[in-house]
Write a protein that holds these residues in place. Structure first.
Motif, short mmCIF file in Angstrom:
data_model
loop_
_atom_site.label_atom_id
_atom_site.label_comp_id
_atom_site.label_asym_id
_atom_site.label_seq_id
_atom_site.Cartn_x
_atom_site.Cartn_y
_atom_site.Cartn_z
N GLY A 142 -5.28 -2.51 -6.53
CA GLY A 142 -5.88 -1.72 -7.60
C GLY A 142 -6.83 -0.64 -7.13
O GLY A 142 -7.48 0.00 -7.95
N ASN A 143 -6.98 -0.42 -5.82
CA ASN A 143 -7.85 0.64 -5.33
C ASN A 143 -7.21 2.00 -5.59
O ASN A 143 -6.01 2.17 -5.37
CB ASN A 143 -8.10 0.47 -3.83
CG ASN A 143 -8.83 -0.81 -3.52
OD1 ASN A 143 -9.68 -1.24 -4.29
ND2 ASN A 143 -8.50 -1.45 -2.42
N VAL A 196 -2.49 3.45 -13.15
CA VAL A 196 -3.83 3.02 -12.75
C VAL A 196 -4.19 1.79 -13.58
O VAL A 196 -4.10 1.83 -14.81
CB VAL A 196 -4.87 4.14 -12.99
CG1 VAL A 196 -6.28 3.63 -12.75
CG2 VAL A 196 -4.58 5.33 -12.09
N PRO A 197 -4.56 0.68 -12.94
CA PRO A 197 -4.87 -0.54 -13.68
C PRO A 197 -5.89 -0.32 -14.79
O PRO A 197 -6.88 0.38 -14.59
CB PRO A 197 -5.43 -1.47 -12.59
CG PRO A 197 -4.79 -0.98 -11.33
CD PRO A 197 -4.69 0.50 -11.47
N THR A 198 -5.62 -0.88 -15.94
CA THR A 198 -6.44 -0.87 -17.17
C THR A 198 -6.47 0.48 -17.88
O THR A 198 -7.06 0.58 -18.95
CB THR A 198 -7.89 -1.36 -16.95
OG1 THR A 198 -8.65 -0.37 -16.27
CG2 THR A 198 -7.92 -2.68 -16.18
N ALA A 199 -5.88 1.51 -17.31
CA ALA A 199 -5.82 2.80 -18.01
C ALA A 199 -4.61 2.77 -18.94
O ALA A 199 -3.57 3.38 -18.68
CB ALA A 199 -5.72 3.95 -17.01
N GLU A 200 -4.76 2.06 -20.03
CA GLU A 200 -3.66 1.84 -20.96
C GLU A 200 -4.16 2.02 -22.39
O GLU A 200 -5.31 1.68 -22.70
CB GLU A 200 -3.09 0.43 -20.79
CG GLU A 200 -2.53 0.17 -19.40
CD GLU A 200 -2.14 -1.29 -19.19
OE1 GLU A 200 -2.41 -2.08 -20.12
OE2 GLU A 200 -1.59 -1.60 -18.13
N THR A 214 0.83 -1.19 0.00
CA THR A 214 0.00 0.00 0.00
C THR A 214 0.87 1.24 0.00
O THR A 214 1.82 1.35 0.74
CB THR A 214 -0.91 0.02 1.24
OG1 THR A 214 -1.73 -1.14 1.23
CG2 THR A 214 -1.78 1.26 1.25
N ARG A 215 0.53 2.19 -0.86
CA ARG A 215 1.25 3.47 -0.84
C ARG A 215 0.24 4.59 -1.00
O ARG A 215 -0.80 4.43 -1.62
CB ARG A 215 2.30 3.54 -1.96
CG ARG A 215 1.74 3.60 -3.35
CD ARG A 215 2.87 3.61 -4.36
NE ARG A 215 2.36 3.66 -5.73
CZ ARG A 215 2.11 4.78 -6.37
NH1 ARG A 215 2.32 5.95 -5.79
NH2 ARG A 215 1.66 4.76 -7.61
N VAL A 262 -8.87 10.48 -9.46
CA VAL A 262 -7.57 10.21 -10.06
C VAL A 262 -7.71 9.09 -11.10
O VAL A 262 -7.15 9.17 -12.20
CB VAL A 262 -6.54 9.81 -8.98
CG1 VAL A 262 -5.22 9.38 -9.61
CG2 VAL A 262 -6.30 10.99 -8.03
N ALA A 263 -8.48 8.05 -10.77
CA ALA A 263 -8.68 6.94 -11.71
C ALA A 263 -9.38 7.42 -12.97
O ALA A 263 -8.98 7.08 -14.09
CB ALA A 263 -9.49 5.84 -11.04
N ALA A 264 -10.43 8.23 -12.80
CA ALA A 264 -11.15 8.75 -13.97
C ALA A 264 -10.24 9.60 -14.82
O ALA A 264 -10.27 9.54 -16.06
CB ALA A 264 -12.37 9.56 -13.51
N GLY A 265 -9.40 10.41 -14.17
CA GLY A 265 -8.45 11.24 -14.91
C GLY A 265 -7.46 10.41 -15.70
O GLY A 265 -7.09 10.76 -16.83
N ALA A 266 -7.02 9.28 -15.12
CA ALA A 266 -6.08 8.40 -15.82
C ALA A 266 -6.73 7.82 -17.08
O ALA A 266 -6.10 7.74 -18.14
CB ALA A 266 -5.62 7.28 -14.90
#
Length: 261
Positions: free
Chosen positions: A59-60, A153-157, A42-43, A65-69
């Motif tokens: 992956g949390n 961020v996972p899947t933001a690729e 965890t970081r 931030v996730a939406a931005g990624a």
């Protein structure tokens, strides 16, 4: 002669011992959980201005931030600024690492909405105007991602580009990867509002009118390479892709566009 202890006293002591053992057990479990959580990777990503995005190995991540990624990928920001904004694509496009330490959130929003460094030189990429295409929520999420220093961020690729399946298939993936559909619509059907432009919408990349004007691969490729600067913000202009998209990718995009209606 020893005095007998009465039964209630013995019972009370037993209860106290059981409670003490129970508390010790709970404390032990809590200590294990804290230690296990620390070892699990965890970081905490500290965001300027006091906000915090928690990214864990499971992956949390903070939803903004996730939406931005995902917006960063969907609007093809990384195709010019590099994966996670690390640069290296073009000497004319800066990396975005640490940009939040240099620019205020208001300034970041203004650049996203109004563009920056507009140039008519087709080999010089510039930051296009996104204000008529991206929502306020999406802009805020992008700013949150930038202020978190663009964490993974996972899947933001970006969409992988297939090879060995023909130019049209490659071009279809490139159309998505470079975010063409954000302005020209799915299948190049157009219709995305551009209120300040002469025709009020971003033009389609399909149909009789488009086919009549861009009736050769060269015309299509030249247009993608050079773009079309038709004015300043809030008008959305076609950016220059000449310094970003390779000649082979341009041919693939032209092949894909020929498959459209």
């Amino acid at each position: 002669m020893a005095r007998k202890r009465d039964v209630p006293a013995i019972f009370a002591e037993g209860v106290i011992v059981l409670i003490a053992l129970g508390l010790a057990f709970v404390a032990g479990i809590a200590g294990w959980a804290v230690g296990h959580g620390t070892r699990s990777g965890t970081r905490t990503v500290t965001v300027s201005g006091g906000a915090t995005g928690l990214v864990t190995s499971s992956g949390n991540v903070d939803p903004h931030v996730a939406a931005g990624a995902h917006d960063f990928v969907g609007f093809a920001c990384g195709q010019c600024h590099g994966n996670r904004g690390r640069g290296g694509v073009s000497p004319d496009v800066p990396a975005l690492s640490g940009v939040a330490k240099q620019l205020t959130p208001a300034r970041l929003r203004h650049i996203i909405n109004h563009g920056l460094g507009e140039s008519k030189n087709p080999t010089k990429p510039y930051m296009p105007v996104w204000g008529a295409v991206i929502s306020k929520r999406q802009v805020s999420d992008l700013v949150a991602y930038l202020r978190a220093d663009l964490p993974a961020v996972p899947t933001a690729e970006p969409l992988p580009i297939p090879t060995g399946q023909g130019l049209a298939v490659e071009g279809a993936a490139l159309y998505t990867r470079y975010g063409c559909g954000n302005c020209h619509g799915p299948n190049g059907l157009g219709g995305v509002p551009n209120p300040q432009s002469p025709d009020k919408t971003v033009p389609p990349l399909s149909g009789v009118v488009f086919r009549g004007e861009f009736n050769t691969d060269k015309k299509v490729i030249d247009f993608i390479r050079s773009g079309s600067v038709i004015g300043r913000a809030p008008i959305v202009s076609m950016p220059h892709w000449g310094g970003i998209i390779t000649n082979e990718q341009l041919r693939a995009l032209a092949a894909y566009l020929k498959t459209l209606k």
